[in-house]
Write an enzyme that holds these catalytic residues in place. Sequence first.
Site, short mmCIF file in Angstrom:
data_model
loop_
_atom_site.label_atom_id
_atom_site.label_comp_id
_atom_site.label_asym_id
_atom_site.label_seq_id
_atom_site.Cartn_x
_atom_site.Cartn_y
_atom_site.Cartn_z
N GLU A 86 -2.70 11.17 2.85
CA GLU A 86 -3.99 11.21 3.86
C GLU A 86 -3.96 12.34 4.60
O GLU A 86 -3.05 12.90 4.85
CB GLU A 86 -3.58 9.94 4.82
CG GLU A 86 -3.70 8.68 4.10
CD GLU A 86 -3.86 7.54 4.85
OE1 GLU A 86 -4.89 7.02 5.13
OE2 GLU A 86 -2.61 7.23 5.61
N GLU B 136 0.85 -1.03 0.02
CA GLU B 136 -0.13 0.13 0.00
C GLU B 136 0.92 1.12 0.24
O GLU B 136 1.75 1.39 0.84
CB GLU B 136 -0.95 -0.15 1.03
CG GLU B 136 -1.99 1.33 1.18
CD GLU B 136 -2.68 1.38 2.58
OE1 GLU B 136 -3.07 0.05 3.05
OE2 GLU B 136 -3.08 2.26 3.14
#
Length: 294
Positions: free
Chosen positions: A178, A173
Amino acid sequence: MGHRSTATPRSGGTVRRTVTTTVGLGAAFALTATALTWTGSDVTDNSELTSTDASQAALVWSDEFDGAAGDAPDPANWNHETGDHGWGNQELQNYTTSRDNSALDGEGNLVITARQEADGGYTSARLTTQNNVEHAYGRIEARIKVPTSQGVWPAFWMLGSDFPDTPWPDSGEIDIMEHIGSEPGTVHGTVHGPGYSGGGGVGASYDHPDGGAFPDDFHVYAVDWTPESITWSVDDVPFNTVTPADVSGDWVFDQEFFMILNVAVGGEWPGYPDETTQLPQEMVVDYVRVYDTE
């Protein structure tokens, strides 16, 4: 919090290198919100970091989100993932295919909207390019205006193309960006893989260079990805590089990945909506682009 070292990017904000407390939005495991020590090299000057000049790279794919207001994002590029099962992070939203949660605005943008519905529940959208657009290496970037408010969690990220046949975190990932609503001046970039997932993901936080809030304007969030390293940047200011030597397990970033755009509501890392939370909140995406930098 665990140990953090700081560095001053060129013309940029504060970098805080840390193992983040995020599981990552694709994880199938719950998170204990405990920060751990940075497991990579303790870099105190990132002046050597570089990001790709997009004008010198070959654009191999893009979605500029041109279309009429209310149109769905191009199904040749984007899939909708749906459901309200918590997504491994105890999230509250139900991801839908509704145009109320994801649509073009007619001005060249994709808008993902997190809402609170009349029954008190939350809806949003999660779009992926899996089986449509998958790529290894190069520069992957998006120009985004992120939403804010307590408990709101937008992200631009990637998973290995073999997921879920290869389960997380072995699939790999890459969290390009974010942001959590309780920290308007900070964004995060992280990798997760076998032996360094969840609260042990390896990455860094980047603070707004002017002390401002990222939701106030559009910013370009990118990674420059090679077989030897992944470098994160905001508005072409690089703020962290991770190499195979920095992770405690196998380097799984030597395969094609697909991209994901979503806005979560709640979760153990961002926390949950409270009396200060204002909904709806919109994540506005001007474009997503992939460049070949070889």
